[in-house]
Design an enzyme around this catalytic site. Structure first.
Site, PDB file in Angstrom:
ATOM      1  N   ASP A  57      89.892 110.117  -0.116  1.00 52.56           N
ATOM      2  CA  ASP A  57      90.683 110.402   1.081  1.00 52.56           C
ATOM      3  C   ASP A  57      92.144 110.667   0.713  1.00 52.56           C
ATOM      4  O   ASP A  57      92.664 110.086  -0.229  1.00 52.56           O
ATOM      5  CB  ASP A  57      90.586 109.202   2.044  1.00 52.56           C
ATOM      6  CG  ASP A  57      90.957 109.592   3.459  1.00 52.56           C
ATOM      7  OD1 ASP A  57      91.196 110.794   3.705  1.00 52.56           O
ATOM      8  OD2 ASP A  57      91.019 108.696   4.317  1.00 52.56           O
ATOM      9  N   ASN A 115      83.422 116.175   9.673  1.00 58.67           N
ATOM     10  CA  ASN A 115      84.417 117.129   9.137  1.00 58.67           C
ATOM     11  C   ASN A 115      84.222 118.553   9.662  1.00 58.67           C
ATOM     12  O   ASN A 115      85.115 119.394   9.536  1.00 58.67           O
ATOM     13  CB  ASN A 115      84.409 117.143   7.600  1.00 58.67           C
ATOM     14  CG  ASN A 115      85.046 115.917   7.000  1.00 58.67           C
ATOM     15  OD1 ASN A 115      84.721 115.514   5.876  1.00 58.67           O
ATOM     16  ND2 ASN A 115      85.963 115.280   7.726  1.00 58.67           N
TER      17      ASN A 115
END
Ligand code: FPP
Length: 484
Positions: A272, A320
């Site tokens: 991330d 996503n």
């Protein structure tokens, strides 16, 4: 607890040669197990081996492999009568004992065999001799199973000398003796010592090593699989010596030592912070992903050097897809480019590539790159697993639907069979970068007992030193898995 590898340990030359010979063949019959080790036997079964207990069970004209333990002359005769093609991997040490037993017997001496009467090696030797009951003071020949404890053999021969005139050819094999002597040396050092013998409960030489360690006053343990190893309580042992039986594959030994030294077998990473890394530099988010991909190639290499067998990374979640089209397209192109690139040269680095997630969501170009790579790397042992269009909830829902289609009643064990990568062990450690303290729908089923490590580093800035900090932190943790 300090972990010391006891040298020498493991595969002796005879068993090594037998396994190497067996691995070159396919679809062959094997009389009894080739070696007393389930890992090796499972590998051979996968190559089409059929294991039989009686030579009569091998169909006429077929190929049969005799194990390193050897067989009796009677078995050889039956094999010849049935016109079997014999591959003989009998250990030369065992052949020497056969010859000695036969010579004693041919000279009319009663022969005493020291060993385990149920063991294939002893049965084979017994076939060489004419049974004769010895009388007190009579001259007898004495031979021994090659994997006995040398001290025990010497003691029993001395004992027999009190009753008989003994001619002994009772050497244990050099490899067995060297492994036993190494355990004795380890046990002689001061401190609270334990010995772990890696090997199957059916392996005679493995059990002997356990007995040798116990006789030397050490606490002795045995494990044939990582599951068995996980269940052992080493109590107050300060230094644990690790050895293995003559039929235990070295790769299992390495895995077990890594496990004991607390290297995670399976590391999973939530990569991330690519976007923030790019924004802080005034770059486009896509450039953050390119930098993140470079970090990933390094991490794969660092994990290999540290003996981590499975690495799973979260590359693109089911959520996503909500990102701007430009970013999504850029990521999909990056995946294709990375899978084809030299940076992640899976074939050269001998790494198996796998993808988990919903393949139906991906373009045919990406699916083709994934499938090609999965096929070309399928035989490698180290694994790199990429989660694309992956969601932990989606995986569970997909598994439930597959289980319902199969109509199988579900337990925790059978449910695992419907997950995306059922044969991959659960992650031991999950690392999440960028300071976020969430699991974000990653491997929800598989991480039930995983340890977590959070770092503020953004993924493109993740370094080798940070990986080592995470691994050191993991090594300090006591994984109780619900126990005490
Ligand atoms: C999360 O950062 C990262 C991603 C969604 C993509 C990660 C992908 C790679 C590193 C390339 C991997 C390549 C292969 C072949 C698997 P973010 O964009 O959510 O960062 P942010 O939280 O700062 O916005």
């Amino acid at each position: 607890m300090r972990i010391e590898v006891i040298e020498p340990h493991g595969l002796c030359a005879g068993v090594n040669a037998a396994i190497a010979c067996a691995l070159r063949l396919r679809d062959v019959y094997c009389l009894h197990g080739l070696v007393h080790n389930e890992i090796v036997i499972d590998e051979l079964k996968a190559l089409g081996y059929r294991f039989v207990e009686r030579i009569e069970d091998v169909p006429e004209g077929e190929t049969v492999l005799f194990s390193a333990h050897g067989v009796s002359p009677q078995v050889r005769e039956i094999a010849a009568r049935r016109r079997l093609h014999v591959i003989d991997t009998t250990c030369p040490f065992v052949t020497r004992v056969h010859r000695a037993a036969r010579d004693f017997s041919d000279r009319g001496l009663p022969v005493i065999i020291l060993g385990d009467s149920d063991h294939a090696e002893v049965k084979g030797i017994a076939g060489e001799i004419k049974p004769r009951r010895p009388r007190a003071s009579q001259r007898v020949g004495v031979v021994a199973q090659t994997t006995m404890d040398a001290d025990e053999v010497a003691a029993r021969v001395s004992e027999l000398r009190k009753t008989y005139e003994v001619e002994a050819m009772a050497d244990v094999c050099t490899a067995t003796k060297e492994r036993q002597d190494a355990v004795k040396r380890f046990c002689a050092a001061p401190g609270s010592r334990g010995v772990l013998v890696l090997g199957s409960g059916t392996s005679a030489n493995t059990k002997r090593l356990v007995a040798v360690a116990e006789r030397c006053g050490a606490r002795a343990f045995r494990a044939g699989t990582l599951d068995e190893l996980e269940r052992i309580d080493f109590g107050d042992v300060e230094t644990l010596g690790v050895t293995s039986g003559a039929s235990t594959p070295e790769r299992f030994f390495d895995e077990a030592v890594k496990f004991l030294r607390h290297v995670p077998r399976h590391l999973a990473i939530i990569m991330d912070g690519n976007g923030r890394w790019a924004m802080r530099r005034g770059k486009r988010r896509g450039e953050g992903h390119v930098a993140g991909a470079r970090t990933l190639a390094n991490v794969l290499r660092w994990c290999g050097a540290r003996g981590i067998r499975y690495l799973t990374v979260y590359a693109f979640s089911t959520e996503n897809w909500k990102r701007p089209k430009e970013e999504v397209d850029g990521l999909m192109n990056l995946f294709v480019k990375m899978l084809r690139s030299k940076a992640l040269d899976f074939v050269h680095n001998k790494v198996r590539f796998r993808m988990i997630g919903r393949r139906g969501d991906l373009s045919s170009r990406l699916n083709a790159a994934i499938t090609r790579l999965e096929e070309s790397t399928r035989n490698f042992k180290r694994e790199f697993i990429v989660a694309i269009s992956y969601g932990g909830r989606a995986e569970i829902v997909d598994a439930v639907n597959a289980a319902m289609r199969a109509g199988e009643p579900i337990t925790e064990e059978t449910f695992r069979n419907y997950l995306y990568a059922p044969d991959v062990p659960d992650p031991d450690l999950v690392i999440r970068t960028s300071g976020e303290l969430r699991t974000s729908n990653f491997l929800l089923w598989e991480t039930a007992y995983s340890e977590y490590y959070f770092t503020d580093a953004l993924w493109p800035d993740f370094t080798e030193a940070e990986l080592d900090r995470a691994l050191a932190d993991y090594a300090k943790r006591h994984r109780r898995k619900g126990g005490t």
